[in-house]
Scaffold this motif. Structure first.
Motif, PDB file in Angstrom:
ATOM      1  N   HIS A 227       0.801  -1.221   0.000  1.00 33.89           N
ATOM      2  CA  HIS A 227       0.000   0.000   0.000  1.00 33.89           C
ATOM      3  C   HIS A 227       0.834   1.271   0.000  1.00 33.89           C
ATOM      4  O   HIS A 227       0.294   2.363  -0.177  1.00 33.89           O
ATOM      5  N   TYR A 228       2.148   1.155   0.181  1.00 36.51           N
ATOM      6  CA  TYR A 228       2.980   2.358   0.142  1.00 36.51           C
ATOM      7  C   TYR A 228       4.432   1.985  -0.100  1.00 36.51           C
ATOM      8  O   TYR A 228       4.937   1.010   0.459  1.00 36.51           O
ATOM      9  N   THR A 229       5.071   2.767  -0.961  1.00 36.28           N
ATOM     10  CA  THR A 229       6.505   2.645  -1.201  1.00 36.28           C
ATOM     11  C   THR A 229       7.142   4.010  -1.016  1.00 36.28           C
ATOM     12  O   THR A 229       6.704   4.992  -1.631  1.00 36.28           O
ATOM     13  N   TYR A 230       8.149   4.062  -0.168  1.00 31.83           N
ATOM     14  CA  TYR A 230       8.901   5.299   0.040  1.00 31.83           C
ATOM     15  C   TYR A 230      10.239   5.155  -0.671  1.00 31.83           C
ATOM     16  O   TYR A 230      11.065   4.328  -0.292  1.00 31.83           O
ATOM     17  N   GLU A 231      10.444   5.971  -1.704  1.00 29.93           N
ATOM     18  CA  GLU A 231      11.644   5.905  -2.521  1.00 29.93           C
ATOM     19  C   GLU A 231      11.995   7.316  -2.975  1.00 29.93           C
ATOM     20  O   GLU A 231      11.723   7.703  -4.120  1.00 29.93           O
ATOM     21  N   PRO A 232      12.573   8.126  -2.092  1.00 28.20           N
ATOM     22  CA  PRO A 232      12.843   9.527  -2.447  1.00 28.20           C
ATOM     23  C   PRO A 232      13.859   9.632  -3.581  1.00 28.20           C
ATOM     24  O   PRO A 232      14.821   8.851  -3.652  1.00 28.20           O
ATOM     25  N   SER A 233      13.637  10.597  -4.467  1.00 29.16           N
ATOM     26  CA  SER A 233      14.557  10.797  -5.589  1.00 29.16           C
ATOM     27  C   SER A 233      15.900  11.317  -5.111  1.00 29.16           C
ATOM     28  O   SER A 233      16.940  11.059  -5.728  1.00 29.16           O
TER      29      SER A 233
END
Length: 276
Positions: A227-233
């Protein structure tokens, strides 16, 4: 013609199965079990694996205006029949010079790790005002009374240290589960790194709450549904303080808008497993 029709039906079925759902299935690169608690021994929690955090922050209330004490009593945390029980109760309790009307427990793991997969199979408490969480903090957090602070690691204030909420659930939003990532650039009431999903019967059935934490991203799921993926650029100290050890926390907080008729409810945990 029949062969063409069969091929067409199989292709449509493939598209429906793989593209028709808005949520994807999680996959894993972590399969080596490095730490776990299966909660097989009845009685108090395993003190070799867990620390019960009870010290109030300065001001006499837990952050967020909570109205509970955390205790180290077996009334609030114990193992029975293969399950950890964290119990929130309505009761007058006097501790550290503060009288509160609710008690619960807050567990810190005496294990910390960098990168891996966490799986927690649990049932959640119910009742407006209950706020259970399964989460992680960097062991460098400067928080008096926390386990790793007591070991001399407290150097960095929240949220700069980084916080990872594998699961949060609010009784006033029954069956909606949420994950969040708190950093210097996204924290507290202004957190933007957030996602969730509705999961049926979270208080009556066990579900597996998971995170996959790699060098590039964090992927949150329930029963393998992401339900969520955190992958900052951009990964820097503002967005990605997640390059060093984090420890696990489990607790039930009680919010100030708790239902006056609330008496008692528990988070029941079957197991916690960490893979690398």
């Amino acid at each position: 013609m029949r062969i063409f029709t069969l091929i067409l039906l199989l292709f449509v079925s493939f598209l429906t199965t793989n593209c028709g759902n808005s949520k994807s299935k999680s996959s894993t690169q972590f399969n080596n079990l490095i730490w776990s608690d299966e909660f097989n021994d009845d009685g108090p929690i395993n003190s070799e694996k867990w620390f019960l955090q009870t010290q109030l922050p300065s001001g006499g209330d837990w952050y967020g205006g909570l109205v509970n004490h955390y205790t180290n009593r077996t009334e609030n945390s114990y193992v029975k029949d293969g399950f950890l029980n964290i119990v929130a109760k309505k009761e007058i309790f006097n501790d550290q010079g503060e009288i509160k009307e609710y008690t619960s427990a807050r567990l810190n793991s005496k294990f910390a790790f960098t990168y891996g997969r966490v799986e927690v199979r649990a049932k959640l408490p119910t009742g407006i005002g209950t706020w259970p969480a399964i989460w992680m903090l960097n062991k460098n957090i400067d928080e008096p009374g926390a386990y790793w602070q007591k070991q001399g690691f407290g150097t960095t204030y929240w949220p700069v240290c980084g916080e990872v909420d594998i699961l949060e659930h609010w009784g006033k939003k029954q069956n909606h589960v949420q994950s969040a990532v708190h950093t210097a650039s996204s924290a507290g009431d202004d957190v933007v790194n957030i996602g969730g999903q509705v999961v049926e019967n979270v208080s009556n059935q066990f579900h597996i709450y998971s995170i996959e934490w790699s060098e590039e991203k964090m992927v949150f799921s329930v029963d393998d549904v992401v339900h969520y993926t955190y992958e900052p650029s951009v990964r820097d100290s503002e967005t990605w303080p997640f390059t060093t050890d984090q420890y696990l926390l489990l607790n039930i907080a009680i919010e100030s808008d708790v239902d006056p008729s609330f008496e008692e409810s528990a988070m029941v945990v079957d197991y916690i497993r960490v893979y690398q």
